[in-house]
Scaffold this active site. Structure first.
Site, PDB file in Angstrom:
ATOM      1  N   ARG A  37       0.827  -1.206   0.000  1.00  0.00           N
ATOM      2  CA  ARG A  37       0.000   0.000   0.000  1.00  0.00           C
ATOM      3  C   ARG A  37       0.860   1.253   0.000  1.00  0.00           C
ATOM      4  O   ARG A  37       2.019   1.205   0.404  1.00  0.00           O
ATOM      5  CB  ARG A  37      -0.835   0.050   1.280  1.00  0.00           C
ATOM      6  CG  ARG A  37      -1.700  -1.156   1.478  1.00  0.00           C
ATOM      7  CD  ARG A  37      -2.332  -1.074   2.854  1.00  0.00           C
ATOM      8  NE  ARG A  37      -2.913  -2.362   3.208  1.00  0.00           N
ATOM      9  CZ  ARG A  37      -3.456  -2.637   4.394  1.00  0.00           C
ATOM     10  NH1 ARG A  37      -3.477  -1.701   5.338  1.00  0.00           N
ATOM     11  NH2 ARG A  37      -3.959  -3.811   4.629  1.00  0.00           N
TER      12      ARG A  37
ATOM     13  N   ASP B 198       0.271   5.438   1.357  1.00  0.00           N
ATOM     14  CA  ASP B 198      -0.650   6.281   2.123  1.00  0.00           C
ATOM     15  C   ASP B 198      -1.176   7.458   1.299  1.00  0.00           C
ATOM     16  O   ASP B 198      -0.691   7.735   0.204  1.00  0.00           O
ATOM     17  CB  ASP B 198       0.077   6.844   3.354  1.00  0.00           C
ATOM     18  CG  ASP B 198       0.151   5.812   4.467  1.00  0.00           C
ATOM     19  OD1 ASP B 198      -0.642   4.858   4.450  1.00  0.00           O
ATOM     20  OD2 ASP B 198       1.007   5.983   5.358  1.00  0.00           O
TER      21      ASP B 198
ATOM     22  N   ARG C  72       9.289   7.821   6.397  1.00  0.00           N
ATOM     23  CA  ARG C  72       8.904   9.158   6.861  1.00  0.00           C
ATOM     24  C   ARG C  72       9.443   9.462   8.258  1.00  0.00           C
ATOM     25  O   ARG C  72       9.710  10.612   8.582  1.00  0.00           O
ATOM     26  CB  ARG C  72       7.380   9.305   6.813  1.00  0.00           C
ATOM     27  CG  ARG C  72       6.877   9.350   5.355  1.00  0.00           C
ATOM     28  CD  ARG C  72       5.398   9.056   5.222  1.00  0.00           C
ATOM     29  NE  ARG C  72       4.603  10.047   5.912  1.00  0.00           N
ATOM     30  CZ  ARG C  72       3.259  10.003   5.970  1.00  0.00           C
ATOM     31  NH1 ARG C  72       2.600   9.027   5.365  1.00  0.00           N
ATOM     32  NH2 ARG C  72       2.598  10.938   6.590  1.00  0.00           N
TER      33      ARG C  72
END
Lengths: 258, 258
Positions: free
Chosen positions: A51, A53, A200
């Protein structure tokens, strides 16, 4: 029935991430809607390498799907183009064996994160590059701070604390930081897998080092602390790109079908 | 009361052009709303060097406005930042004499138009660069075709046919075409004034020359025909940038206050 592997790019700005969610516009949702249209309404599903975000972009996401359609590889991208919205694109499609799996067969992934450092933000980059407001920033310290991350480690310090995975051990094959334009810098991470928000949080910690709120050596200390609270903030997703997914000996490049 | 000159940048993608229109989101509308907020609700107006159309961007649009606020030049951009949306930005603000006029005092403007030529569009450029699908494209022919446009001419052929202006004579100080990235090319036009859609029609005609639907010499012929129907299509606005507005001896650069 044949299995196909598709490399796709998308601008994450207007998507609520990859995964289908009721009432939200997602990349998977739009891709399956387009594929279903190409199949005259037959309900189609895709499986991705993983996936992404909300706001996160992709240059080389990889998916697989099955189809009865007799379309040659080179024609698929044009076919997708007729049914997909303008902020996503199928770059290339390849025929693969029936057991190919976009997620389980991936051997490595590359993420890039783009940073702009300076006193002025750029309106044209607001969805594509993370802006750090700074007069002084130690880029060399950022570059050096990434070295201890390379290799196989428990990356618990750089994983969203609410994540429930068995092991937080991952291998980073490469971690680098290079200038890509005036005021613009790029982090590149290549690894066998990434924890939730891992890139991140590493970038957020590195920014603290660049801004001299932390020392270069703190990255190594934080890595070994295995404590999310020691690391920096999770930076916004709009500077992040899923750049490439690798399978076995064959690399998949974002710009073409190799 | 003092008069101020502001240089502003905006991403035109989500604006219905510069000029205030009822019920539409416009650059002027957002700028005046922000300025009014800074003045505690006192209704403020701005005057620009000229309008830009929907989807057209600016790196160096110039406006003037009057204010009683005692804000030093260097502080104005930060003040604007607190009240403006993220797709526009005041880059610099300078104190000017009370009779300065952003439109009437402008001596020259520079527009740039960005073109991507190739078989693949790029999802990240869809709002910022005009894509021309082509296998073969004669960039050298495009470059040469611009030469006859330089100088003082009646540009009727390159003006939207419904425009009602007294004279269609304008002076182009420069017209060039250079490569800026892989597959990306940029038109630059500097002139004392531009007719409605002038740059977009010149570019549309030049693209016909690059694609060999017209010959290099046709640009000169079309210029002298003074007939809009002879020229090419008006290309979409999203590749176009108002890059710079010049005043007297002093150039205004998009990146700073000089």
């Amino acid at each position: 029935m044949a299995r196909w592997k598709a490399t796709i790019a998308y601008d994450g700005s207007a998507f609520s991430g990859w995964q289908v969610q009721p009432g939200k516009r997602t990349v998977q949702g739009e891709l399956e809607k387009g594929l279903t249209k190409l199949h005259k309404g037959e309900n189609k599903k895709v499986v991705a390498s993983g996936r992404t975000d909300a706001q996160v972009h992709a240059r080389g996401q990889v998916v697989h799907f099955d189809s009865f359609l007799q379309i040659p590889s080179a024609r698929w991208p044009r076919a997708f183009d007729t049914v997909l919205p303008r902020d996503m694109q199928v770059i290339c499609v390849e025929r693969v064996h029936d057991h190919f799996h976009a997620r389980f067969d991936a051997t490595a992934k590359e993420y890039r994160f783009f940073l702009h450092v300076g006193r002025e933000r750029d309106v044209f980059q607001r969805h594509y590059v993370h802006h750090v407001f700074a007069n002084a920033f130690d880029h060399e310290a950022v570059r050096r701070s990434l070295q201890p991350l390379i290799g196989t480690h428990d990356f618990s310090s750089f994983c969203a604390s609410d994540t429930n995975v068995e092991s937080k051990v991952r291998t980073l094959n490469a971690a680098s930081y290079v200038q890509t334009a005036e005021g613009e810098w790029c982090f590149r991470f290549n690894g066998d897998g990434f924890l939730y928000n891992m890139v991140r949080i590493i970038v957020g910690t590195a920014i603290n080092i660049g801004a001299r709120r932390l020392a270069v050596e703190d990255m190594n200390r934080i890595l070994h602390a295995r404590d999310r609270r020691q690391a920096g903030m999770t930076v916004p997703g709009h500077g992040l790109y899923l750049w490439q997914v690798q399978y076995g000996h064959k690399d998949v490049y974002p710009a073409g079908c190799g």
